[in-house]
Enzyme design. Structure first.
Site, short mmCIF file in Angstrom:
data_model
loop_
_atom_site.label_atom_id
_atom_site.label_comp_id
_atom_site.label_asym_id
_atom_site.label_seq_id
_atom_site.Cartn_x
_atom_site.Cartn_y
_atom_site.Cartn_z
CB THR A 12 -0.84 0.05 1.30
OG1 THR A 12 -1.53 -1.19 1.46
CG2 THR A 12 -1.86 1.15 1.29
N GLY B 18 -10.15 -3.96 0.86
CA GLY B 18 -9.38 -4.10 2.09
C GLY B 18 -9.54 -2.90 3.01
N GLY C 5 -4.64 -6.45 4.98
CA GLY C 5 -5.85 -5.63 5.06
C GLY C 5 -6.94 -6.17 5.94
NE ARG D 38 -8.75 -7.68 0.18
CZ ARG D 38 -7.77 -6.86 0.53
NH1 ARG D 38 -7.38 -5.91 -0.31
NH2 ARG D 38 -7.15 -6.99 1.69
N GLY E 74 -0.31 -3.19 5.30
CA GLY E 74 -0.18 -4.53 5.84
C GLY E 74 -1.30 -5.44 5.39
#
Length: 308
Positions: free
Chosen positions: A168, A198, A222, A196, A220
């Site tokens: 990210t 996160g 999610g 999906r 990190g």
């Protein structure tokens, strides 16, 4: 207030030697861009948007042009931004075919009565705001294609791994008027199910900004970050009087012990102190303050240089 900007390029399990310098340079460019915006009188929101845009345009990072691919080999991106002055926020998820989701998230914040738009609604809004649609393949890199092939061979579809998929990008900033902001953007996790979403676009998980406390952007695993509301949890510890270091260690430690989820964060308080922390193997980051640029990738590895 002396302006400050801190950026991260996502957690990582390993960064190859040939990529390391490119990743470091990307961090330096993003932090410098954000800092220059602040020095020229821009707001904290301007700075985090500017810094994250640099990273979305850099194919080394899992956001915008370097986004990882879903199970169908497509790019779906999430982003969010928040202004600590009045807690206004904008977020988008599952967006395709635009270069800079963070710019769209800011438009959601400033041009709609809503906080969060997704998928087709976000696409229609982007078109109405004059954001050009680009062919999806322009966002797909060779590295992302290889990454998807490797993941499918290793795992089979839709098996999440708390130790991997930690990419990210994000930024936090404090401007000269004492306002803070955060921005976070991602392509998500490789081989994810279509649709999906996160933690990145979810305020309180992927980031948070409040002038009374500070600003944070997270990275990190999610699903783990969502379950513990990592961003707001960290700021809660700051509100309780913990130091930035203590707050970061407590929240990341809780996520790791409770869920085995790895992650990282950049955290800034209302007086301009900052910290970077992570539990993954590495996290590229850079910070600009008082004319100095701090940067690093691995633990106990910080470079300090004068800003140009």
């Amino acid at each position: 207030m002396d302006p400050v900007v801190v950026v991260h390029g996502g957690g990582a399990s390993n960064i190859s030697k040939d990529r390391k310098e490119r990743v470091r340079q990307g961090m330096v460019r993003a932090a410098t861009e954000g800092y220059n915006i602040l020095k020229q009188g821009g707001t904290a929101v301007d700075a985090v948007e500017g810094a994250v845009t640099v990273l979305e345009d850099d194919p080394e990072f899992n956001a915008g042009r370097g986004s990882v691919l879903n199970v169908n080999g497509e790019v779906e991106m999430d982003a969010s931004i928040m202004d600590g002055k009045d807690l206004s926020t904008g977020a988008v998820s599952a967006v395709r075919c635009i270069a800079n989701p963070i710019k769209l998230a800011r438009l959601v914040m400033e041009k709609t009565p809503h906080c969060f738009l997704t998928d087709q609604g976000a696409a229609k809004f982007a078109a109405s705001m004059g954001i050009p649609e680009i062919p999806g393949e322009q966002l797909v890199t060779e590295r992302s294609k290889k990454h998807l092939e490797k993941e499918k061979q290793e795992k089979g579809a839709q098996k999440a791994d708390c130790q991997k998929n930690l990419g990210t990008v994000g930024a936090v900033a404090l401007d000269s008027k004492g306002n803070v902001a955060y921005a976070t953007s991602t392509g998500g996790i490789v081989n994810k199910m279509v649709g999906r979403v996160g933690d990145t676009p979810c305020v309180g998980s992927g980031g948070y900004a409040d002038n009374d406390i500070g600003a944070i952007s997270t990275t990190g695993h999610g699903e783990s970050i969502l379950k513990v509301n990592l961003a707001r949890l960290t700021l809660f510890y700051v509100e309780q009087g913990k130091t930035l270091e203590e707050a970061a260690n407590l929240s990341l430690g809780y996520m790791k012990s409770r869920l085995k989820g790895l992650g990282g964060l950049i955290l800034l308080n209302k007086t301009g102190d900052w910290v970077v922390k992570w539990t993954s193997a590495a996290m590229p980051w850079a910070a600009a303050k008082d004319g100095k640029l701090h940067s690093g990738i691995n633990l106990d590895e910080t470079t300090i240089a004068d800003l140009p």
